[in-house]
Design an enzyme around this catalytic site. Structure first.
Site, mmCIF file in Angstrom:
data_model
loop_
_atom_site.group_PDB
_atom_site.id
_atom_site.type_symbol
_atom_site.label_atom_id
_atom_site.label_comp_id
_atom_site.label_asym_id
_atom_site.label_seq_id
_atom_site.Cartn_x
_atom_site.Cartn_y
_atom_site.Cartn_z
ATOM 1 C CD GLU A 7 -6.529 16.010 19.476
ATOM 2 O OE1 GLU A 7 -7.427 15.700 18.421
ATOM 3 O OE2 GLU A 7 -5.988 15.988 19.929
ATOM 4 C CE LYS B 222 -7.078 17.315 15.727
ATOM 5 N NZ LYS B 222 -6.724 15.959 16.090
ATOM 6 C CB CYS C 184 -3.853 17.839 17.930
ATOM 7 S SG CYS C 184 -2.258 16.302 18.429
#
Length: 585
Positions: free
Chosen positions: A44, A126, A162
């Protein structure tokens, strides 16, 4: 079943160093290509570093990240890796989000891209944004609304970032709906004690929910108070571990996976949680069977004390290196805190780059002076002694201080001396305070709290002793000299600011204090709940008053490595001006 050779690169990125991070991505992509990889993934925000915090709100930095991304894609192709799909995390902005009150300016996004043939062929942001602990992603980012799927050698690979795994719903069930054969999650999840076990359980659970193999690639290194421990994991659709990377080590995990073939027609439209499938086909042909299968391996887990100690070493090393510091300075009292701090510093930077100063006063015991010198002998750090008694006498003659003011003057003289040497010689000062002391206010402002970094800031006193014992034991097992004098571990803790002083003059035994603090500081329990847990009501009232009154001190303490779920700093945010007291009912 079709096969795919996957490369997971757990690398250390530096926030803001777009050029340096890009170089690392090129270097590790080349390594993966040499291993015959068919798909490469990086953590990330690997291109920008993580967390970027308010840099996300700076338009110039967002645009620099976007430009660095396209430049990197072309460079990989120019260096002969254009056929190899590469997944890279970076900072982007939404092209469609309309400005509105409460949304971060410029609509930044925590994003990732897929490179192929010198181009960015797919981008996504995300979906789930964390907003707890050290995370403020609602402050910085707008969420993504797609399920990205890339077809590589006839296998559909879904992608996530994540928090998309840590929260229910979203891309995990959408991956099952889309029929993907592999889910790759890129991560920059900070280290905490015992998080490796939690992480493994999570990855297993999500793989079963997604109905496919799941690959979790993680960042390593340090950024300010955060440490990243790597521990990249691959599990199959039943949740069985296929491969696991080392902790706290940069490297590349390359493994061969047998995965289901993609359906002839890619699924399109909207799926779970309103996510829109964004599908890109890069290659339909299946790869030829491998002559030699790569398994990725399974790295041994560190035991709990070694894991924490490693995190402290990595945190200090990263802070010094990434901020351009090559040497550190520590005030050595002969006590356990400065001894453990020195041992960590020697392991992080090399003893030749660690400088210690003993600053005895008239209250310093002979054994403390000897223990400081013995620590230097055992570790090989640079050592000198500068008595503070002459300076102390001059101050006392001018001011006539008594009691606590007299005690604290000694600490402030030491702090001034350390900062003077720091300015003169160019070392950064390390503050040796532990979490127990910071909690109850047992640190002197502009005295033992001075410094650029506090390596054991998030370590309770009982853990300080345990880590010191572990470090000595580990040295003995390796045939090395244990770095910490046994007397520093066994003698009663004392600030030695008045005759015969010991910490228990005004504090309970540390096992009791730390257990109480763990409830109040780490778990936010109130007075009644702590008393119900078996603690003396008067002790609870006294301790909670001390913790509450010391908030202004903690705000002025330097940053330090976070190892717990709730360290002092971004994890625990209480007002300084605050009349609520748990001890008053």
């Amino acid at each position: 079943m079709p096969q795919l050779r996957l490369a997971l690169n757990q690398i250390d990125s530096t926030v803001g160093d777009l050029a340096g991070n890009a170089e690392a991505i090129v270097r590790w992509t080349k390594h993966a290509a040499e291993q015959g990889a068919h798909l490469v993934a990086f953590p990330e925000m690997a291109l920008t570093g993580y967390p970027v915090e308010d840099l996300a709100l700076r338009e110039s930095f967002v645009e620099a990240s976007r430009q660095a991304l396209t430049t990197l894609a072309q460079r990989l192709a120019d260096e002969g890796h254009g056929d190899l799909p590469v997944i890279v995390g970076y900072l982007d902005r939404s092209e469609t989000a309309q400005p509105k009150y409460g949304q971060p300016a410029g609509a930044p996004q925590n994003a990732a891209a897929v490179f192929h043939q010198g181009r960015v062929v797919l981008t996504f942001a995300k979906h789930h944004l964390p907003n707890y602990g050290v995370f403020d992603e609602f402050r910085y980012f707008v969420p993504g609304d797609t399920l990205p799927v890339v077809r590589v050698h006839g296998i559909d690979v879904a992608l996530a970032i994540c928090e998309d795994l840590w929260q229910d719903g979203g891309r995990v069930p959408a991956t099952r709906t889309a029929g993907a054969g592999l889910l790759i999650s890129i991560n920059a999840s900070p280290y905490e004690q015992n998080k490796d076990d939690t992480r493994l359980d999570l990855v297993r659970k999500r793989a079963q929910e997604a109905g496919c193999t799941l690959a979790y690639v993680a960042m390593i290194g340090g950024q300010d108070e955060l440490v990243f421990d790597g521990d990249s994991i691959v599990v199959d659709a039943e949740g069985e571990v296929v491969a696991r990377a080392p902790q706290f080590a940069e490297g590349c995990v390359v493994l061969d996976l047998d995965l289901p073939a993609a359906r002839p027609e890619a699924l399109s439209g909207t799926v779970d949680d309103g996510l829109r499938i964004d599908h890109v086909t890069l290659s339909e042909d299946h790869v030829a069977p491998y002559e030699r299968e790569l398994t990725g391996g399974y790295a041994d887990r560190l035991d709990d004390d070694e894991e924490v100690y490693s995190a402290l070493v990595v945190g200090l090393r990263a802070y010094a290196a990434k901020n351009g510091f090559r040497s550190v300075l520590i005030g050595l009292s002969g006590g356990i805190d400065s001894a453990l701090t020195a041992a960590i510093a020697c392991d992080a930077l090399g003893a030749q780059n660690v400088y210690g100063i003993a600053m005895p006063s008239k209250y310093s015991s002979d054994h403390s002076k000897g223990d400081a010198a013995e620590l230097a002998r055992r570790t090989g750090l640079n050592f000198r002694t500068v008595p503070i008694e002459p300076m102390f006498d001059v101050y006392m003659e001018s001011l006539g201080l008594t009691g606590l003011a007299e005690e604290n003057l000694q600490s402030r003289l030491r702090g001034t001396l350390l900062m003077a040497v720091s300015n003169q010689e160019g070392h950064i000062v390390l503050a040796p305070g532990n979490k127990s002391e910071l909690a109850v206010g047992y640190s002197t402002l502009y005295g033992d709290s001075v410094g650029a970094y506090g390596p054991i800031k998030d370590v309770y006193k009982t853990s300080v002793f345990r880590l010191a014992e572990w470090r000595n034991r580990a040295a003995a097992e390796r045939g090395q000299t244990p770095p910490i004098p046994e007397n520093s571990i066994t003698k009663p803790p004392s600030a030695e600011l008045r005759p015969d002083q010991v910490d228990t003059d005004s504090l309970p035994d540390y096992p009791v204090l730390d257990a109480l603090l763990a409830l109040y500081v780490d778990r936010d329990k109130g007075r009644d709940a702590i008393v119900a847990a078996g603690f003396d009501p008067a002790l609870v009232a006294k301790t909670l008053r001390m913790v509450d009154a010391a908030e202004y001190k903690r705000r002025q303490y330097p940053p330090g490595t976070k190892i717990s779920a709730k360290g002092f700093g971004k994890d625990r945010r209480l007002p300084i001006t605050n009349r609520w007291r748990e001890s008053i009912q």
